[in-house]
Design a protein around this motif. Structure first.
Motif, short mmCIF file in Angstrom:
data_model
loop_
_atom_site.label_atom_id
_atom_site.label_comp_id
_atom_site.label_asym_id
_atom_site.label_seq_id
_atom_site.Cartn_x
_atom_site.Cartn_y
_atom_site.Cartn_z
N UNK A 142 0.79 -1.22 0.00
CA UNK A 142 0.00 0.00 0.00
C UNK A 142 0.83 1.27 0.00
N UNK A 143 2.15 1.13 -0.07
CA UNK A 143 3.02 2.32 -0.03
C UNK A 143 3.13 3.00 -1.39
N UNK A 144 3.30 4.31 -1.35
CA UNK A 144 3.53 5.08 -2.57
C UNK A 144 5.00 4.95 -2.94
N UNK A 145 5.28 4.24 -4.02
CA UNK A 145 6.67 3.93 -4.37
C UNK A 145 7.17 4.73 -5.56
N UNK A 146 6.26 5.47 -6.18
CA UNK A 146 6.66 6.27 -7.33
C UNK A 146 5.53 7.15 -7.79
N UNK A 147 5.76 7.86 -8.89
CA UNK A 147 4.71 8.72 -9.43
C UNK A 147 4.96 8.92 -10.92
N UNK A 148 3.88 9.13 -11.66
CA UNK A 148 4.00 9.45 -13.08
C UNK A 148 3.80 10.95 -13.27
N UNK A 149 4.74 11.58 -13.96
CA UNK A 149 4.63 13.01 -14.26
C UNK A 149 3.73 13.19 -15.48
N UNK A 150 2.69 14.01 -15.33
CA UNK A 150 1.74 14.26 -16.42
C UNK A 150 1.65 15.76 -16.64
N UNK A 151 1.88 16.18 -17.88
CA UNK A 151 1.97 17.61 -18.14
C UNK A 151 0.59 18.22 -18.39
N UNK A 191 2.39 15.88 -3.47
CA UNK A 191 3.05 14.58 -3.59
C UNK A 191 4.10 14.43 -2.49
N UNK A 192 4.92 15.49 -2.32
CA UNK A 192 5.98 15.44 -1.31
C UNK A 192 5.41 15.17 0.07
N UNK A 193 4.34 15.88 0.45
CA UNK A 193 3.86 15.67 1.82
C UNK A 193 3.23 14.28 1.95
N UNK A 194 2.60 13.79 0.88
CA UNK A 194 2.06 12.43 0.93
C UNK A 194 3.17 11.41 1.18
N UNK A 195 4.28 11.57 0.46
CA UNK A 195 5.36 10.60 0.56
C UNK A 195 6.10 10.75 1.89
N UNK A 196 6.34 12.00 2.31
CA UNK A 196 7.06 12.23 3.57
C UNK A 196 6.24 11.74 4.77
N UNK A 197 4.92 11.84 4.68
CA UNK A 197 4.07 11.36 5.77
C UNK A 197 3.73 9.88 5.64
N UNK A 198 4.32 9.23 4.64
CA UNK A 198 4.10 7.80 4.41
C UNK A 198 2.61 7.44 4.38
N UNK A 199 1.84 8.26 3.67
CA UNK A 199 0.41 7.97 3.48
C UNK A 199 0.28 6.68 2.68
N UNK A 200 -0.54 5.75 3.16
CA UNK A 200 -0.67 4.46 2.47
C UNK A 200 -2.09 4.18 2.01
N UNK A 201 -2.18 3.36 0.99
CA UNK A 201 -3.49 2.89 0.55
C UNK A 201 -3.84 1.68 1.42
N UNK A 202 -5.07 1.58 1.86
CA UNK A 202 -5.51 0.41 2.61
C UNK A 202 -5.58 -0.77 1.65
N UNK A 203 -4.79 -1.82 1.92
CA UNK A 203 -4.76 -2.95 0.97
C UNK A 203 -5.45 -4.19 1.53
#
Ligand code: C2E
Ligand code: MG
Ligand code: MG
Ligand code: MG
Length: 288
Positions: free
Chosen positions: A60-69, A276-288
């Motif tokens: 459930x961890x955010x391990x990456x992101x796709x950049x969309x313009x 995105x930064x605050x989501x990753x720094x706070x280790x926000x997870x998806x409930x799996x």
């Protein structure tokens, strides 16, 4: 613009000369307007990247992101990439735009690293026209070095149909990129008539299941294709990521079939960099 006009002209009726010339000049004019605005937009820094989180389906961890313009146009509001990327590709503006996207993604990776986030991957979409640029690989190496980014923190997505347009040339370009150490993925997989022999030769790390195959995984028709793509990817030792995941049912299906990662509105749309930064720094997870 002339290329595009010819293309449009060919698709129009050939018997009506009057219609042909009127339509042709209209298309040329519109195209010219958008092209002029687009190059100005790049100079004026009206382009903005959104980052859609990618989630590991086991943890459930955010391990990456796709950049969309997106284009924040003063006249038109927020314009999505489907409206301007095709024109940028036809006119060659995709080259400076694509360079900007890569530079921006690298700056975001650097800022995350400064916040202590490591092992995070950002992917950017690449057009075949960028791949064909003579010094693309050297240029990319320089950009990575300038931002002190490990090559494997950057992933390049190319659609299956663009790869299969000229698979031999794509294979050569991908091999050079792989030698540099960046991650490579095939986007919109399943929509582009891959030759299986090429699929095995392309030095890619990831395939992304096109969202059209997740439509209704409760129905056997869609489920059978999604399952086959996951199995194909895993048999080729590739990671498999599902895009466009919108429902709890799709998520459960992907977990049952051991898909590796997901992205989609079910978890999050593309976000501004600070969110995105605050989501990753706070280790926000998806409930799996
Ligand atoms: P893509 O690379 O396949 O990106 C996925 C698209 O699906 C994105 O649309 C994303 O916002 C959308 N999406 C994500 N999750 C969901 C979901 O749950 N449901 C639905 N219905 N849609 C979802 P977007 O941002 O409009 O981008 C469209 C396409 O434009 C991208 O497709 C990509 O091919 C292209 N593109 C975007 N940015 C760039 C870029 O910097 N360079 C190039 N060459 N192409 C780009
Ligand atoms: Mg993509
Ligand atoms: Mg896609
Ligand atoms: Mg797409």
């Amino acid at each position: 613009a002339a290329d595009a006009a010819m293309y449009h002209a060919k698709t129009l009726g050939k018997n009506n000369v009057q219609f042909y010339s009127t339509e042709l000049s209209r298309v040329v004019h519109q195209h010219w307007l958008l092209e002029a605005n687009l190059s100005r937009a790049i100079r004026n820094r009206e382009m903005v990247l959104g980052y859609q989180p990618k989630v590991d389906l086991r943890t459930g961890r955010v391990v990456g992101a796709e950049a969309l313009v997106r284009w924040h146009s003063p006249e038109r509001g927020v314009v999505g990439p489907d409206k301007f990327i095709p024109i940028a590709e036809q006119t060659g503006l995709i080259v400076p735009l694509g360079d900007w996207v890569i530079g921006e993604a690298c700056a975001t990776l650097r800022s995350l690293a400064t916040l202590g986030v490591v092992d995070f991957v950002i992917s950017v979409n690449l057009s075949a026209r960028q791949l064909r640029q003579r010094h693309f690989v050297e240029h990319l190496a320089t950009t990575l070095r300038e931002h002190s980014i490990a090559p494997n923190a950057l992933e390049l997505e190319v659609t299956e149909s663009q790869l299969m347009d000229n698979p031999a040339a794509a294979l050569e370009a991908l091999a050079q990129l792989k030698a540099l150490g960046v991650r490579l993925s095939i986007d919109d997989f399943g929509t582009g008539y891959s030759s299986l022999s090429y699929l095995q030769k392309f030095p890619v790390d990831v395939i992304k299941i096109d969202r059209s195959f997740l439509g209704d995984v409760a129905s056997e028709g869609d489920a059978v294709i999604a399952r086959a793509i996951i199995a194909l990817g895993h048999n080729l030792k590739l990671e498999v990521i599902a895009e466009g995941v919108e429902t709890r049912e799709q998520l459960a299906f992907l977990q049952d079939h051991e898909c590796d990662q997901m992205q989609g509105y079910y978890f999050s749309p593309a976000l501004p960099q600070d969110r995105l930064s605050s989501m990753v720094c706070n280790d926000v997870r998806m409930v799996v």
